[in-house]
Design an enzyme around this catalytic site. Structure first.
Site, PDB file in Angstrom:
ATOM      1  N   ILE A 250       0.818  -1.213   0.000  1.00  0.00           N
ATOM      2  CA  ILE A 250       0.000   0.000   0.000  1.00  0.00           C
ATOM      3  C   ILE A 250       0.853   1.265   0.000  1.00  0.00           C
ATOM      4  O   ILE A 250       0.440   2.301  -0.509  1.00  0.00           O
ATOM      5  CB  ILE A 250      -0.997  -0.009   1.190  1.00  0.00           C
ATOM      6  CG1 ILE A 250      -2.117   1.009   0.969  1.00  0.00           C
ATOM      7  CG2 ILE A 250      -0.274   0.222   2.513  1.00  0.00           C
ATOM      8  CD1 ILE A 250      -3.264   0.874   1.953  1.00  0.00           C
TER       9      ILE A 250
ATOM     10  N   THR B 114      -7.420  -7.402  10.154  1.00  0.00           N
ATOM     11  CA  THR B 114      -7.351  -8.823   9.811  1.00  0.00           C
ATOM     12  C   THR B 114      -5.985  -9.452  10.060  1.00  0.00           C
ATOM     13  O   THR B 114      -5.839 -10.660   9.930  1.00  0.00           O
ATOM     14  CB  THR B 114      -7.738  -9.064   8.339  1.00  0.00           C
ATOM     15  OG1 THR B 114      -6.802  -8.394   7.490  1.00  0.00           O
ATOM     16  CG2 THR B 114      -9.147  -8.566   8.055  1.00  0.00           C
TER      17      THR B 114
ATOM     18  N   VAL C 144      -2.707  -8.908  12.903  1.00  0.00           N
ATOM     19  CA  VAL C 144      -2.474  -9.263  14.308  1.00  0.00           C
ATOM     20  C   VAL C 144      -3.706  -9.049  15.177  1.00  0.00           C
ATOM     21  O   VAL C 144      -3.794  -9.615  16.264  1.00  0.00           O
ATOM     22  CB  VAL C 144      -1.258  -8.510  14.908  1.00  0.00           C
ATOM     23  CG1 VAL C 144       0.027  -8.890  14.194  1.00  0.00           C
ATOM     24  CG2 VAL C 144      -1.463  -7.014  14.913  1.00  0.00           C
TER      25      VAL C 144
ATOM     26  N   GLY D 265       3.379  -4.501  10.986  1.00  0.00           N
ATOM     27  CA  GLY D 265       2.511  -4.659   9.830  1.00  0.00           C
ATOM     28  C   GLY D 265       2.443  -3.422   8.963  1.00  0.00           C
ATOM     29  O   GLY D 265       3.444  -2.738   8.745  1.00  0.00           O
ATOM     30  N   VAL D 266       1.238  -3.115   8.485  1.00  0.00           N
ATOM     31  CA  VAL D 266       1.049  -1.972   7.594  1.00  0.00           C
ATOM     32  C   VAL D 266       1.398  -0.664   8.298  1.00  0.00           C
ATOM     33  O   VAL D 266       1.937   0.258   7.681  1.00  0.00           O
ATOM     34  CB  VAL D 266      -0.377  -1.957   6.997  1.00  0.00           C
ATOM     35  CG1 VAL D 266      -1.426  -1.575   8.018  1.00  0.00           C
ATOM     36  CG2 VAL D 266      -0.456  -1.030   5.806  1.00  0.00           C
ATOM     37  N   ASP D 267       1.124  -0.578   9.584  1.00  0.00           N
ATOM     38  CA  ASP D 267       1.438   0.625  10.363  1.00  0.00           C
ATOM     39  C   ASP D 267       2.937   0.920  10.317  1.00  0.00           C
ATOM     40  O   ASP D 267       3.361   2.040  10.009  1.00  0.00           O
ATOM     41  CB  ASP D 267       0.955   0.430  11.800  1.00  0.00           C
ATOM     42  CG  ASP D 267       1.021   1.683  12.655  1.00  0.00           C
ATOM     43  OD1 ASP D 267       1.128   2.802  12.110  1.00  0.00           O
ATOM     44  OD2 ASP D 267       0.937   1.541  13.884  1.00  0.00           O
TER      45      ASP D 267
END
Length: 176
Positions: free
Chosen positions: A14, A121, A123, A35-37
């Site tokens: 992303i 969806t 952790v 993750g994405v963060d």
């Protein structure tokens, strides 16, 4: 043209998308994580963390916006998804609120394109099928009202998540 023509599925990172806004599935501190963060914070650079420090965190289901800094996206909309606790702790309403509030923040900024990860969806263990249903329900409801948002990307990091979203989207657009 169908409302679903304004929604596109994408597998990948992303942080590399050239859109007006990307949504960060953040923790309540907004100060970075995994993750994405973590990927968004790394991609945006230290200015993102500095701006996030001024925001005072974010409650679950709410959304706050910052600049995108070193990302291709102009803005980052941070939202805190619910941690899955079996489905009896208001998780569905909180997840729906993440999508609604993120879209609202992006529209307030004048964004025309926005990209979402599969909020909660990873952790936070939200069941992927249920999360995809909520995501699409909220996005479609938002797109049916006038706003600046013209295109919504649902970005899945892995093929399994992408397939879940593909099936959910197909179940809504299948006219046979």
């Amino acid at each position: 043209m169908s409302i679903y023509d304004h929604i596109e599925l994408h597998q990948g990172d992303i942080t590399r998308l050239e859109v007006d806004a990307i949504v960060n599935a953040a923790n309540s501190s907004l100060l970075g994580g995994g993750g994405v963060d973590g990927a968004i914070h790394r991609g945006a650079g230290p200015q993102l963390l500095a701006e996030c420090r001024t925001l005072g965190g974010c409650p679950t289901g709410e959304a706050k916006a910052t600049g995108g800094y070193d990302l291709p996206a102009r803005w980052v909309v941070h939202t805190v998804g619910p941690i899955w606790k079996g489905g009896h702790k208001n998780e569905a309403a909180l997840l729906a609120s993440c999508y609604r509030n993120s879209l609202t923040r992006a529209a307030e900024l004048g964004a025309t394109t926005i990209a979402f990860p599969a909020i909660s969806t990873g952790v936070y263990r939200y069941p992927k099928e249920d999360a995809a249903n909520i995501a699409l329900t909220e996005i479609v409801a938002f797109l049916e009202r006038p706003s600046s948002i013209a295109k919504v990307y649902l970005v899945c990091f892995d093929a399994e998540s992408l397939e879940v979203y593909r099936k959910e989207l197909a179940s809504r657009t299948d006219t046979t």
